[in-house]
Every structure is written in C-alpha cells, then in structure tokens.
Design an enzyme around this catalytic site. Structure first.
Site, mmCIF file in Angstrom:
data_model
loop_
_atom_site.group_PDB
_atom_site.id
_atom_site.type_symbol
_atom_site.label_atom_id
_atom_site.label_comp_id
_atom_site.label_asym_id
_atom_site.label_seq_id
_atom_site.Cartn_x
_atom_site.Cartn_y
_atom_site.Cartn_z
ATOM 1 N N HIS A 125 43.977 63.289 25.255
ATOM 2 C CA HIS A 125 44.579 61.982 25.588
ATOM 3 C C HIS A 125 43.958 60.828 24.804
ATOM 4 C CE1 HIS A 125 46.994 63.677 28.726
ATOM 5 N NE2 HIS A 125 45.972 64.032 29.481
ATOM 6 N N ASP A 162 48.236 72.310 27.417
ATOM 7 C CA ASP A 162 47.816 71.610 28.637
ATOM 8 C C ASP A 162 49.077 71.062 29.317
ATOM 9 O OD1 ASP A 162 45.073 70.066 29.741
ATOM 10 O OD2 ASP A 162 46.923 68.960 30.113
ATOM 11 N N HIS A 164 49.623 68.332 30.685
ATOM 12 C CA HIS A 164 49.878 66.932 30.366
ATOM 13 C C HIS A 164 50.164 66.793 28.873
ATOM 14 C CE1 HIS A 164 47.140 66.916 33.922
ATOM 15 N NE2 HIS A 164 47.990 65.999 34.345
ATOM 16 N N ASP A 249 45.822 73.603 33.355
ATOM 17 C CA ASP A 249 46.326 72.896 34.534
ATOM 18 C C ASP A 249 47.822 73.103 34.768
ATOM 19 O OD1 ASP A 249 46.635 71.459 32.207
ATOM 20 O OD2 ASP A 249 45.626 69.653 32.918
HETATM 21 ZN ZN LIG Z 1 45.852 68.217 31.574
#
Ligand SMILES: [Zn+2]
Length: 337
Positions: A125, A162, A164, A249
C-alpha cells in the site's frame, strides 16, 4: 529454496499507539514457530539486510524516506488512521525492503530458483510519496525497481494476490512497461483503488491489470482469474523475474476481508505461478504482505512454501466461474457493503 527474515520485523508493533491493531509481531512469530517445528522445510535461511536509502529512492521520494525516518527517531506516531510507527519501525522497514531486494538479487544471481521473504511491515500500500495501510515502504516494488536498475533484469512480473488492492505497487509502475503488475483483490474494500478499467497510464498502459472480485468470492473465481487471465498475460510478458506480493488475507478466516479461500487455494495459486515461472525460465520469489488470522496465515503460508518447492500440480479451473461470478456480483446483496 531461500527464506529471508530479520528480527527487527518483530520490533515493529503498531499496538503501541493502537492497541487493537491487527498487524502484530505475533503473525510472524506464529509463522516462524511452525517453520521451526518443521526444520524450516529444508530452506536455506538468510538474514534480510537493510535496504539503503538510495534503494528506497528507486521507488520512493526523498521526502517520504526522510519523514518516516524522522518520525521514528522522534519516538514514533500516527501516519494515518491505519498506520503507526514506533522508534524501531524505521529499522524494521529498512530490513523489510532489504529482504525483498536481497531475494531479487540472490534469485537473479542464480543462487536459487525460488525464495520467500517473511518480513514486516508489509509494503504494497505504500505509494511513492505516501505511507499508508500498515505499509511504510513498498518492499516488492523496491525489489522490482532494483532488479531492473541494478541487477540486469529487463522485465519483472509482480502478481499481488493479497485481498486488498496493492495501490502502492500499481502507482510505482503506473507509467512503466517493464514491470507488469497484476492485482487480484476484493472490491469494494480498502483502499478502494484497482478498478478493472484502470490499465495504467502512458507507456505503462496495458501493464497494470486489475481483477477485482466481489466479497464472498472463493477459489473457483480466484483460480479461474489467475489461470485464464493473469497467467497468460504474465507468460506473454516473458519476465526475467516473477515476484508475488503474498498476502493471505483472502482466506475465509481472515477478519479484515470477506473472501473464502482455503490454504489449499494458495497452494493452487502457487502451482500456477511456479509453473509459469518455469515455462519462461524466470526465478520466483514471494514476499509476505497481509494475513491477520494466525492459524489460517500459517496454514496458507506452509501450503504456499510447499508448492513453491515443487509439491503438487496445477489443476485447471473452470473459466465459466469468471462470467458466473460477474453476474452474481451485480445482484449480491453484500456488494453494497
Ligand atoms: Zn491485505
């Protein structure tokens, strides 16, 4: 197979400022306890060196590097509502990025064909000029940039599985055609970027691929998108190095998202990537990102490492899952979450 880690990863603990923060050192402690019980799966363990600030600046602005260093040296604090640092976080972040860089260096030097880097804080991120989402510096992006600038690679393929969207990695290479970034991620979900219509910009157009999946998606859809979209694009790209931003995740037990993968799903994804890397003759490295439920994190990582090391075979996924799921997504009540 290589395994890179560093004790400083355990010293970065956002709970000092935010007691309920999900990114805890216990995530890595659980991983290393499980690996220790299994004699490290026969992997060659190496200490992750610290990245130099010049290496960080292959991706990040001087301003960002300075601001994180200074905030940590001043005792730490809040970067945003998700992202906190303490005095030791800067050192941890240097070793996290440095571990990914050392993995890329060792793989491109032919010291091994496959390796995993298990470090904190995670990276995907962190944008070129902004730390966010638990991430300070983008470990995988710095390694990919280093591979091209200093290690002789011409093309690097980054797959981010991931749950996200890896906005930092996407932004780092948005304008570049020598780094292919493919993201499979839940949408809607933090950070809100990664629309299917975003293909990159300028010379990088077409080299940024987003495959958002709705909440509730399981391995039928994830594996189908990987096998029938991500892997063929990655193969055509003909990379010299394959890097996976390996968050776990998307597992059904994870508290931060709503996908339904199992540990075996990560093994299947790994088999697909492993076989792609073999077909194009590129080494394959993976770097830990998210994964916030310790039991499923450990199971998923163990399954991934076994597949990286050659265990298991790719099983073809039904391409129809892609169409079925898109149709389902439009009517699913959870779509508006
Ligand atoms: Zn994540």
């Amino acid at each position: 197979m290589l395994y890179l880690s560093h004790p400083s990863s355990l010293e970065h603990d956002p709970r000092a400022q935010m007691p309920a923060h999900p990114d805890t050192p216990e995530r890595l402690i659980a991983i290393e306890a499980a690996l220790g019980e299994r004699e490290w799966l026969g992997m060659e363990r190496r200490l992750a060196p610290a990245a130099s600030e010049a290496e960080l600046e292959l991706v990040h602005s001087r301003r960002l590097v300075d601001s994180i260093r200074e905030l940590c040296l001043a005792g730490g604090g809040e970067i945003d509502a998700d992202t906190y640092v303490g005095e030791t976080s800067y050192r941890a972040a240097l070793h996290a990025a440095g571990g990914a860089c050392e993995l890329a260096r060792a793989l491109l030097a032919g010291e091994d064909r496959v390796g995993f880097c298990a470090v904190r804080p995670s990276g995907h991120h962190a944008e070129p000029d902004r730390a966010m989402g638990f991430c300070l510096f983008d470990n995988v992006a710095v390694a990919a940039a280093l591979a091209i600038d200093r290690l002789g690679a011409e093309r690097v393929f980054i797959l981010d599985w991931d749950v996200h969207h890896g906005n930092g990695t996407a932004e780092a290479f948005r304008h570049r055609a020598d780094v292919l970034v493919i993201n499979i991620h839940q949408s809607p979900l933090y950070p809100g970027t990664g629309a299917a219509e975003d293909f990159g910009s300028g010379e990088g157009r077409g080299f940024n691929v987003n495959l958002p999946v709705p909440p509730g998606s399981g391995e039928e859809l994830w594996l189908s998108l990987l096998e029938h979209i991500a892997i063929p694009i990655g193969e055509e790209f003909d990379p010299d190095l394959v890097l996976v931003s390996a968050g776990f995740d998307a597992h059904r037990a994870d508290p931060l998202a709503n996908c339904n993968l199992e540990a075996a799903s990560f093994a299947q994804m790994t088999c697909q990537v492993r076989d792609l890397a073999a077909r194009v003759g590129a080494p394959f490295g993976a770097v830990l990102e998210g994964g916030y439920e310790p039991v499923s994190l450990v199971e998923s990582l163990l399954a991934t490492l076994a597949a990286m090391d050659g265990e298991g075979e790719s099983v073809s996924a039904a391409p129809e899952a892609i169409l079925t799921s898109r149709a389902a997504a439009r009517v699913a009540p959870f779509w508006t979450l």
